[in-house]
Design an enzyme around this catalytic site. Structure first.
Site, PDB file in Angstrom:
ATOM      1  NE  ARG A 162      -2.355  -1.366   3.435  1.00 26.30           N
ATOM      2  CZ  ARG A 162      -2.767  -0.726   4.285  1.00 26.30           C
ATOM      3  NH1 ARG A 162      -3.977  -0.059   4.860  1.00 26.30           N
ATOM      4  NH2 ARG A 162      -1.997  -1.197   5.583  1.00 26.30           N
ATOM      5  CD1 TRP A 185      -1.033   5.003  -6.046  1.00 25.89           C
ATOM      6  CD2 TRP A 185      -2.844   4.711  -4.899  1.00 25.89           C
ATOM      7  NE1 TRP A 185      -2.081   5.608  -6.434  1.00 25.89           N
ATOM      8  CE2 TRP A 185      -3.119   5.414  -5.855  1.00 25.89           C
ATOM      9  CE3 TRP A 185      -3.573   4.093  -3.764  1.00 25.89           C
ATOM     10  CZ2 TRP A 185      -4.416   5.796  -5.981  1.00 25.89           C
ATOM     11  CZ3 TRP A 185      -5.121   4.464  -4.037  1.00 25.89           C
ATOM     12  CH2 TRP A 185      -5.442   5.357  -5.283  1.00 25.89           C
ATOM     13  CB  SER A 243     -21.136   1.179  15.788  1.00 20.52           C
ATOM     14  OG  SER A 243     -21.219   2.019  14.815  1.00 20.52           O
ATOM     15  CD  GLU A 246     -22.141  -2.567  15.698  1.00 21.42           C
ATOM     16  OE1 GLU A 246     -21.254  -2.447  14.996  1.00 21.42           O
ATOM     17  OE2 GLU A 246     -23.563  -2.572  15.872  1.00 21.42           O
ATOM     18  CG  ASP A 273     -26.486  -4.228  11.151  1.00 23.94           C
ATOM     19  OD1 ASP A 273     -27.600  -3.459  11.263  1.00 23.94           O
ATOM     20  OD2 ASP A 273     -25.477  -3.780  11.634  1.00 23.94           O
ATOM     21  CB  CYS A 283     -26.033   2.586   5.116  1.00 26.07           C
ATOM     22  SG  CYS A 283     -24.997   1.210   5.454  1.00 26.07           S
ATOM     23  CG  HIS A 343     -22.153   9.993   6.177  1.00 19.45           C
ATOM     24  ND1 HIS A 343     -23.449   9.734   6.011  1.00 19.45           N
ATOM     25  CD2 HIS A 343     -21.589   8.733   5.681  1.00 19.45           C
ATOM     26  CE1 HIS A 343     -23.697   8.511   5.804  1.00 19.45           C
ATOM     27  NE2 HIS A 343     -22.695   7.940   5.716  1.00 19.45           N
ATOM     28  CB  CYS A 358     -25.239   4.938   9.123  1.00 16.63           C
ATOM     29  SG  CYS A 358     -24.230   3.474   8.897  1.00 16.63           S
TER      30      CYS A 358
HETATM   31  N1  GLN Z   1     -24.600  -2.054  13.179  1.00 13.78           N
HETATM   32  C1  GLN Z   1     -23.771  -1.253  12.246  1.00 13.78           C
HETATM   33  C2  GLN Z   1     -23.073   0.014  12.997  1.00 13.78           C
HETATM   34  O1  GLN Z   1     -23.671   0.554  13.483  1.00 13.78           O
HETATM   35  C3  GLN Z   1     -24.128  -1.070  10.905  1.00 13.78           C
HETATM   36  C4  GLN Z   1     -23.132  -0.523  10.012  1.00 13.78           C
HETATM   37  C5  GLN Z   1     -23.467  -0.276   8.624  1.00 13.78           C
HETATM   38  O2  GLN Z   1     -24.744  -0.133   8.274  1.00 13.78           O
HETATM   39  N2  GLN Z   1     -22.616  -0.154   7.661  1.00 13.78           N
HETATM   40  O3  GLN Z   1     -21.956   0.280  12.876  1.00 13.78           O
HETATM   41 ZN    ZN Z   2     -25.452   1.742   7.866  1.00 10.18          ZN
END
Ligand code: GLN
Ligand code: ZN
Length: 765
Positions: free
Chosen positions: A18, A20, A439, A490, A605, A649, A700, A732
């Protein structure tokens, strides 16, 4: 050309270790100056060319290398810098190039989306206000570079005009042809200059030909390629397709080009069938994609020779090119550093460098006859047999369970209306219940503890204690915020697939098996090589500990079978659907153990269901049926009162809404805040009757949303959804966010839920 040639379509950019990625990130962080950065990139690029030359590849691709993404490269070559960035015309500077890809303080980055059905993401070109001009002939530069510095006469690779425009946004479908006509002369100019410089071949990628396209669009192909051929009559064009079979075979092979590149791996036998049925023009070259560019298995050379023999009945060896099925961008660089993988498995693996060797061997077999490669053929057959015979691929318990599967097994005991009532009584949740996706922030500290534990600097007991403390901390935080349904957070997981793969039988992890996902971000997909089997509980300890700390329901959190499948390299000796069901059966066991331990809400998920959709519409149904079946197999054995949740997501799921309904999950949460209006529209058209949470704020960015915004988002959803079915949650998981901002955002979310609830009650009275 004289005789059969070997070729490559594209080489991984990231480097064996990696390099790069590291150079890019150092440059972005200001730790590497521009000149040294460009120097390093040049070294990497040349080294990759040299490697392919040393391997003996005849047609070495140039121009496939990129500093970020090849679609972005194409757009920048035409000066297509979106208006929100400063741009004076002429060659796009390095700074602007990265600004478009990553955004800057004044302007948001260009959108990014998946490259066909792969996990590679490209930057979506924006054609609104576009006045395209050829501000830089990139393939020409790379062609010259290879010639001057390495004495390699490369095969320039370029993304074709039709696919480029199809992948772009900012124009009306009715203007498609006008757009193509704007770009065609620029492409012609690129080709003309390449011809002048002495290029003999050019590979023009038009993977759009492997999707469902109309006959009318083929006419446009005809006109454009006619013009390109006229512009550079001595340059031999290979029109390259990949990832599936081509539609309108007869029309495509008659296009005015000198070579056609077909995928003989991911075509489900269709390309070969068409070849046999309709033949192949005598005056054209067939570039046969025979080595899988998307997966990591060594080939059975015997089988491949058989396919090539069939091709040879139609195409003479003088007109044959042997190559991978697609660019090798989608596989890791080399297996040479994978010392810890067991010999049997390692013997059956092949990454980019090894695949090129396979191309070379097959080319030799065609040129000199089968006998010339006999020992290699035998060795490949034996290596694959060894893996097939290994106990890891012969778990009779798993195989018997798979054979006895029926539809009944994948159904809940009672229909949703009955379950709904039981669950309502059991959980006593308020209207518009609030929850999160799973998470909580994976802080520096969390990651440090895990690293130490992996290096055995921390004992199991110490690590467990640390994880428990984090869980406790966040259970308390959730109480304080006032959420209705909790999660454990998580903290014990790095990655949602890796975590489960490490605990199930049948998975192998690599040391350096990285592939580029987007920009400098690389992923290391696990290899599903054996029968997937349950070994021991995977999530029980953390979940029941969390549940022991609170009266609120805590959701058990699992990654679904289809997501695990789609984010892994999957064995190809049995069907993908069988692998999905094996994973589902293992997860089903975990679901049962969670339930036995008193966990009554379980979230499975499936963020990757949509990206597994086949390129051709005609294949969607069988994929979606299989995906739905696997999900239901994992989740259907629970009591009626146990609530199954799922999460996805993305929001553009109109194409799969029926499949989403068919999952029969009691509650689904979906990302929406980045495209709220559009999603709501989907619900006007469709009736969804189960529990649903449309993300009410975007996770995000670190920004804490305003109360009004979250209220507005919730209310907008309530215009089309019954309050009784609506849940309030973020878009998410929150693992990439900071602690403070997460707490603050969730407080806002809970307050917004309360406000919305009150207003609903007022309206009712
Ligand atoms: N349960 C996961 C989290 O909350 C879902 C992540 C995802 O949707 N990519 O991180
Ligand atoms: Zn998600």
């Amino acid at each position: 050309m004289s005789t059969c040639k070997s070729s490559n379509l594209g080489y991984p950019r990231i480097g064996e270790k990696r390099e790069w990625k590291k150079a890019l990130e150092q440059f972005w962080a200001g730790k590497l100056d521009k000149e040294s950065f460009l120097k390093q990139m040049e070294e990497i690029r040349l080294q990759h060319l040299q490697k392919q030359k040393d391997q003996g590849i005849d047609l070495i691709p140039v121009g496939d290398f990129s500093l970020y993404d090849h679609v972005l490269d194409t757009a920048m070559m035409f000066g297509l810098v979106p208006n929100r960035f400063e741009y004076e015309g002429e060659k796009v500077s390095l700074e602007t190039y990265f600004d478009v890809a990553r955004g800057n303080n004044n302007a948001v980055a260009a959108e990014m989306t998946k490259w066909f059905n792969t996990n590679y993401h490209y930057i979506v070109p924006e054609l609104d206000h576009a006045v395209p001009a050829l501000v830089e002939n990139r393939p020409l530069q790379y062609f010259k570079e290879a010639k001057d510095k390495l004495n390699i006469k490369g095969k320039p690779v370029i993304l074709g005009p039709i696919t480029f425009i199809k992948l772009s946004k900012g124009y009306n479908a009715s203007d498609f042809k006008t757009m193509v006509n704007q770009f065609a002369p620029l492409y012609a100019e690129i080709l003309r200059q390449l011809e002048d410089e002495g290029a003999e071949w050019i590979q023009i990628d038009e993977p759009i030909l492997s999707t469902t396209i109309s006959k009318e669009e083929i006419t446009i192909f005809n006109e454009v390629y006619q013009a390109l051929h006229h512009a550079a009559p001595n340059l031999k064009i290979i029109l390259q397709t990949y990832f599936d079979s081509i539609e309108h075979y007869e029309d495509v092979v008659s296009l005015p080009v000198q070579g056609i590149g077909l995928d003989f791996v991911h075509d489900q036998g269709q390309n070969l069938k068409a070849l046999k049925k309709y033949g192949f023009p005598q005056d054209k070259v067939l570039a046969a994609g025979i080595i899988d560019g998307r997966n990591i298995w060594r080939v059975n050379l015997y089988d491949k020779l058989n396919i090539l023999e069939k091709i040879r009945e139609i195409v003479s060896k003088e007109n044959l090119i042997i190559q991978p099925s697609s660019s090798l961008l989608h596989v890791p660089v080399t297996i040479k550093y994978e010392e810890t993988i067991d010999e049997t498995l390692k013997g059956a693996l092949s990454f980019a460098d090894e695949k090129l060797q396979e191309v070379i061997v097959l080319t030799k077999g065609i040129k000199e006859g089968k006998e010339a490669i006999e020992t290699k053929v035998t060795a490949s057959v034996e290596a694959i047999d060894r893996l097939n015979q290994s106990i890891d691929r012969n778990n009779s318990e798993v195989q018997e369970a798979l054979e006895s599967l029926d539809t009944y097994q994948a159904e809940r005991q009672a229909p949703f209306i009955i379950r709904q009532e039981l669950q309502k009584q059991a959980f006593q949740l308020p209207l518009l219940p609030t929850t999160t996706i799973g998470s909580f922030p994976q802080t520096q500290e969390v990651r440090k503890h895990r690293q130490k534990w992996r290096k055995a600097e921390l004992s199991d007991v110490e690590y467990d204690a640390y994880i428990k403390a984090e869980i406790k901390k966040w259970i308390d935080i959730q109480e304080e915020i006032g959420l209705d349904v909790f999660v454990h957070g998580e903290f014990e997981r790095t990655d949602m697939v890796e975590y489960f793969g490490e605990k199930l039988a049948g998975f192998q992890f690599t040391k350096l098996g990285w592939v580029q996902s987007y920009g400098s971000r690389c992923v290391k997909p696990p290899i599903i090589y054996g029968d997937v089997a349950y070994i021991e509980p995977m999530t029980i300890a953390e979940t029941i500990y969390a549940q022991s700390l609170t009266k609120r329901p805590v959701k058990g959190m699992l990654t679904g079978p289809v997501t695990i499948l789609n984010w892994s390299f999957v064995r190809d000796d049995i069907s993908r659907y069988d692998v999905a069901n094996q994973i589902a059966l293992a997860l089903r066991k975990e679901v049962e153990v969670l339930e036995e331990n008193g966990i009554r809400m379980i979230q499975v998920d499936e963020p990757a269901i949509r990206e597994g959709l086949p390129l051709k519409r005609e294949n969607w149904e069988s994929y979606l049926n299989a995906a739905v079946y696997a999900f239901k197999l994992a989740t259907s054995s629970v009591q009626n009162g146990t609530q199954i949740h799922t999460h996805m997501c993305y929001s553009d799921f109109e194409a799969i809404i029926d499949a989403i309904k068919a999952l029969d999950a009691d509650v689904i949460s979906i990302e929406t805040s980045r495209s709220h209006g559009e999603l709501i529209y989907a619900f006007e058209e469709n009736t969804y009757d189960k529990g649903i949470g449309l993300g009410v704020y975007d996770i995000h960015s670190p920004r804490v949303p305003k109360l009004e915004e979250v209220v507005r988002n919730s209310k907008r959803a309530l215009q089309v959804l019954d309050p009784k079915q609506f849940w309030i949650n973020p878009d998410c998981g929150l693992k990439t966010r900071g602690v403070e901002e997460t707490i603050n955002a969730l407080k806002v979310m809970v307050e917004a839920a309360e406000q919305t609830r009150e207003q609903l009650l007022v309206k009712k009275n």
